[in-house]
Design an enzyme around this catalytic site. Structure first.
Site, PDB file in Angstrom:
ATOM      1  N   ASP A 251      20.084   8.204 -13.453  1.00  0.00           N
ATOM      2  CA  ASP A 251      19.335   7.152 -12.781  1.00  0.00           C
ATOM      3  C   ASP A 251      19.935   5.802 -13.124  1.00  0.00           C
ATOM      4  O   ASP A 251      20.687   5.656 -14.090  1.00  0.00           O
ATOM      5  CB  ASP A 251      17.873   7.175 -13.240  1.00  0.00           C
ATOM      6  N   ASP A 582      12.952   9.932 -14.617  1.00  0.00           N
ATOM      7  CA  ASP A 582      11.748   9.427 -15.271  1.00  0.00           C
ATOM      8  C   ASP A 582      10.481   9.635 -14.459  1.00  0.00           C
ATOM      9  O   ASP A 582       9.392   9.665 -14.996  1.00  0.00           O
ATOM     10  CB  ASP A 582      11.905   7.942 -15.609  1.00  0.00           C
ATOM     11  N   ASP A 586      11.514  13.116  -9.831  1.00  0.00           N
ATOM     12  CA  ASP A 586      12.740  13.644 -10.436  1.00  0.00           C
ATOM     13  C   ASP A 586      12.554  15.048 -10.990  1.00  0.00           C
ATOM     14  O   ASP A 586      13.537  15.668 -11.418  1.00  0.00           O
ATOM     15  CB  ASP A 586      13.209  12.720 -11.565  1.00  0.00           C
TER      16      ASP A 586
END
Length: 1006
Positions: A251, A582, A586
């Site tokens: 990310d 997070d 995801d």
């Protein structure tokens, strides 16, 4: 809950049908999803929705859907425009009533949990698809390799054990019942039982039952240590799997960046500032309006509060972009709380909240003279087109034409966006009931606030702000380490493509000369889907090797990318993928990945449940530490295997061959079990607890398909085993002559233990102990004692084992089939043990000269090393003209390199890291790290001429005898500066070949 009543058409059901018909939704859909379609529920601020539903009544309802979408902006819900509510989301403002449409696995959260495999339905689906190949193996990479190896060794040991028993039984039977013609006696059963025990002992020694113990010890030791490096390991096997990782899909926000939005640039009153300006330097009217707009036209749940710890940055609570604006107010020396106290939310006339379609937020507040003021903020390309006026340097209002708008986009917005900054435009408009200025609108009554298009138009531009989410300062170095370690880092983010590309450049994921792909979601799906809209693995294989940044990605995009890389068979080895995440969105990708990393600070519970490792500090550098620990686990187990298999081969060979020759084994059952104890338990503790070193990151990952036993390990195992077998059989047949003792070769079972067989047993244990030191190195290193003092457990166990052997030999007697040895006999045993160290050096030196190891590379940009740079040319050099072309969707760039000859110096692209040829007496310096990383080339034994001295400006030396050679400029071949990563190794090999041919009689290249 209570039933909805009093609505035409059948109470709650009729009201719902009416609402759905207005929204052009088929009414049957709701009944398929909901077990009780007429249940309605009251929702209010702070509630986390337990089910999906449709809003039938709401008052300023705003919902945080970031757990599903990843977007931090709150979404306004209204019964007419956006009535859909989803489970797992949180009500941030207002209240309302919704009709439940889906619960359990039929809700949005249930769909995600189904993808994660946490529901009954998903488990049933797995059973139905049991015939299909699993996308993610149940066992780790190392476990699969160990299982295959253990099975092979087990089969081999079983065959040898059976043959041993058969040979002993047949030999005894022929001798007793045929040659001697004796009748069967009950006493003979003892002999058969003895033969069976010998066979079982051979099997016990042959089978590596110590492997599970070694793996568990190594993993447990690493997990405990990793906790100190901010890695909370939830699944033990994830630790060693991370050591094999070849790809990390990371990310952006919070992992590569600090997740602290800050205003770093501003264009105010026709002046561009590259830092926060002073409030006094701004035109008064403009500055006051800016402070009012940023304080009022933000969600009042967004706040910037002082940190609990003195000296730390203030806390940002709520929407990070709005916190950046509020922080800008604080940096100007003003207080947004004072403004908000003067303008409470109850006084707002109308709020046009931010959404993905509007890309702006507007708030209408009353003016004291009976008028209204509209404050607007949003995406610069949207708001600028709605502005008709602006402030000049003096704070005076001027007209903003269409050409002026274009000039601002070209001269202000685009330069800021190209630097990775999110540009936000601030504007306002006044509605007054009296004679107006040129930028004010005269009204006689309140406007129709539902006509947003006419309200939010003819605005006056206040400022264009550049907001940055800074890259963590330690991230570029961490990514560089990953790249040098052969791990590819890919960014998968929901941000726009320009910002993602800029952050990737700052992090080092991309470099200006790279021709890798930077795609957004639409382009990515267009490239990987066939004509039927289905994901094609063949098309994915064409995209993922060059993909470095995926922007505007959805959870499904991330899942498809990870799945495609794991399934791919492109390249010499299968990929091992790690993923960071997070949010709840995801979860599926984290579950699909070989190793999933969840953020410990900002991560949701769903993400933490789906992951394998939790990063307690949300920092990418902790992932690099996990890679190092994972490789250390893999190497520790490989060290144990190298040690154990050597002893296995020796013990089984001695037992089998001696039985075939003398019908007995010099290593008795209890002695072999003691050796097995040394192998299994004590060696596990000693070899599996080695601490990692930075050198682990100077080589490529092993990958999914690379054999567990490398060529170097097999060489060491077979070489040491051959040496030990020869020594044992020499002692077996000639040992009594060597040390002048009685021959115990053909002693009967009833006789007391002989010094002859005790000497053999003790020598075998001594060679095993000293070979344990050799086993500490598995990559052909010469210095097997390097770092031994850093592992007290190793040398303590070694000394304890040595002491225990002394006790067993001197006092074991009949229990261990031993008799006490003299001091001279002990010296002979220790002498043969020390010989294993010397033999190991001989093996390493000989095989390195005959059969060089495969070359390994790790790439990095060359740096300016001054006069000492082996990649610098001063004769015919190359210059580079780089042309970047982009497709119509602005999603990727292709770099074209044109080479021309000139007289300028140029550093060639490419870097060499760990890997070596030959004995290692000659090294080539690493271009970027001349003081630490070196590249051995060939053995000095093959020199055809003396190496030049430092006076020739081509050689430097060190006190330890390791020599470093500088590549002669005239011998360098032409190497393109922007050589592709798959061809650069050939160019580097050319350079080494040219260099070696000048000084060596022979060279073996692989």
């Amino acid at each position: 809950m209570d039933r909805g009543r009093g609505y035409p058409g059948g109470g709650g059901r009729g009201r719902l049908r009416h609402r759905l018909q207005r929204l052009h939704i088929k009414c049957e859909t709701i009944y398929q999803l909901s077990p009780s379609p007429t249940d309605d529920a009251q929702i209010k601020y702070g509630d986390m929705l337990p089910a999906d539903g449709l809003l039938i009544q709401g008052s300023d309802l705003k919902v945080d859907e970031s757990s599903l979408t990843g977007e931090s902006d709150h979404v306004t819900k209204t019964p007419d425009l956006d009535p859909l509510l989803f489970s797992g989301t949180t009500v941030m403002e207002g209240s309302g009533r919704m009709v439940v449409t889906g619960v359990g696995i039929n809700s949005q959260a249930g769909v995600i949990m189904t993808l994660l495999g946490a529901t009954k339905k998903s488990k049933e689906d797995k059973k139905e698809k049991s015939g299909e190949q699993s996308t993610k193996t149940e066992r780790s990479v190392l476990q699969n390799k160990l299982s295959r190896l253990a099975i092979q060794i087990g089969y081999t040991g079983s065959v040898i054990a059976v043959l041993t028993i058969v040979i002993l039984v047949v030999r005894f039977s022929v001798k007793t019942y045929v040659v001697e013609a004796l009748p069967f006696d009950v006493k003979h059963i003892n002999s058969f039982v003895h033969f069976f025990i010998i066979g079982v002992t051979v099997l016990v020694v042959a089978v590596p039952e110590g492997l599970p113990l070694a793996v568990t010890i190594s993993l447990a030791f690493s997990v405990k240590k990793m906790m100190k490096d901010n890695n909370l390991v939830r699944h033990l096997d994830a630790c060693e799997t991370m050591g094999n990782a070849t790809t990390i899909c990371s990310d952006k926000t919070g992992t590569l960046t600090t997740n602290r939005m800050t205003v770093v640039a501003a264009h105010i009153a026709a002046t561009t500032y590259r830092s926060v300006p002073k409030y006094e330097s701004l035109p008064t009217s403009t500055a006051e309006l800016m402070v009012l707009g940023m304080s009022i036209n933000t969600n009042y749940t967004s706040k910037v509060v002082p940190s609990d710890n003195p000296g730390e940055l203030p806390k940002q609570m709520g929407n990070k972009t709005e916190c950046a604006l509020l922080g800008f107010v604080r940096d100007l020396g003003r207080s947004y709380t004072t403004v908000r106290n003067n303008y409470p939310e109850e006084s707002f006339v109308k709020v046009y909240t931010f959404n993905s379609a509007r890309k702006s937020m507007s708030t209408v507040v009353p003016l004291g003279v009976g008028g209204f003021r509209v404050f607007t903020k949003g995406a610069s390309e949207i708001i600028l087109r709605k502005c008709a006026f602006l402030f000049n340097e003096k704070g005076e209002v001027g007209v903003l034409s269409e050409s002026g708008q274009e000039d601002l986009e070209t001269s202000v917005v685009e330069p800021l966006a190209s630097e990775g900054l999110r540009t936000i435009c601030l504007a306002y408009r006044d509605f007054v009931p009296f004679d107006t200025n040129i930028n004010q609108t005269k009204i006689s009554e309140a406007p129709n606030w539902d006509e947003e298009h006419s309200i939010v138009s003819n605005l006056t531009l206040l400022a264009i702000l550049g907001v940055e989410d800074p890259v963590r300062p330690e991230v570029p170095e961490a990514i560089s380490l990953c790249q040098r370690a052969g791990v590819t880092v890919r960014m998968v983010t929901g941000d726009n493509i320009n910002t993602a590309r800029s952050i990737a450049l700052k992090c080092g994921i991309l470099r200006p000369k790279d021709s890798y792909l930077v795609l957004d979601s639409k382009s990515f799906n267009r490239k990987i889907r066939d004509d039927q809209g289905q994901v094609s693995q063949a098309l994915v294989d064409e995209v993922w090797p060059r993909l470095r940044v995926l922007a505007r990605s959805s959870p499904q995009d991330k899942y498809v990318l990870v799945q495609g890389i794991i399934r791919s068979r492109v390249g010499p080895t299968r990929q091992v993928v790690a993923v960071t995440g997070d949010g709840t969105n995801d979860g599926p990708a984290l579950k699909m990945a070989d190793v999933g990393f969840a953020m410990g600070i900002t991560g949701t519970d769903v993400a933490k449940e789906a992951c394998d490792i939790v990063l307690t500090d949300d920092n990418f550098t902790s992932i690099v530490k996990a890679v190092m620990w994972g490789r250390n686990v893999y190497d520790s187990i490989s060290k144990f295997l190298q040690f154990q298999l050597t002893v296995n081969v020796v013990a089984v060979t001695i037992a089998f061959v001696s039985i075939c020759i003398i019908s007995d084994t010099p290593l008795k059952t209890v002695q072999m079990l003691w050796v097995n104890l040394i192998m299994d338990t004590l060696a596990s503790l000693a070899l599996a607890t080695e601490a990692p070193t930075r050198s682990l990151l100077h080589r490529q990952p092993y990958g999914r398909t690379m054999p567990l036993l490398s060529t170097v390990m097999l060489r060491n195992i077979l070489g040491q085993a051959a040496f030990m077998v020869v020594v044992i059989f020499l002692l077996l047949f000639y040992g009594h002559l060597l040390v002048d003792i009685d021959d115990g070769l053909y002693a009967s079972q009833d006789e007391p233990p002989s010094q002859h067989f005790t000497l053999i047993f003790n020598t075998f244990v001594m060679m095993t102990l000293f070979n344990e030191v050799n086993a500490r190195k598995i990559h052909g290193e010469h210095n097997v004692f390097q770092g031994i003092t850093n592992n007290p457990l190793f040398y303590c166990i070694w000394l304890v084992t040595f002491a225990a052997q002394v006790v067993i030999v001197q006092f074991g007697s009949f229990a261990f089939s031993t008799t006490a040895l003299t001091f001279d006999q002990w010296l002979w045993c220790v002498f043969f043990g020390v010989l294993t160290l010397l033999w190991g050096q001989l093996i390493t030196t000989a095989f390195s000269s005959i059969q060089p190891r495969a070359f390994r590379y790790a790439w990095s940009e060359p740096s300016n090393l001054g006069s000492w740079n082996p990649w610098k040319k001063t004769t015919t050099t190359t210059t580079t003209t780089t042309t970047t072309t982009k497709d119509n969707n602005n999603t990727n760039g292709t770099t074209t390199t044109n080479n021309k000859n000139n007289n300028n110096n140029k550093y060639l692209d490419g870097g060499l890291a760990e890997g070596w040829f030959g004995q290692g007496d000659l090294h080539l310096l690493h271009p970027t790290s001349p003081s630490s990383t070196t590249l051995p080339l060939m053995s000095s034994s093959t020199l055809k001429q003396p190496l030049p001295q430092p006076a020739s400006h081509r050689l430097t030396g060190r006190d330890n005898g390791v020599k470093f050679i500088k590549v002669q400029e005239a011998t360098l071949p032409e190497v393109p500066v922007a050589a592709h990563e798959h061809t650069t190794d050939l160019y580097c090999l050319q350079i080494i070949q040219v260099l070696a041919s000048n000084y060596y009689t022979s060279a073996h290249w692989k």
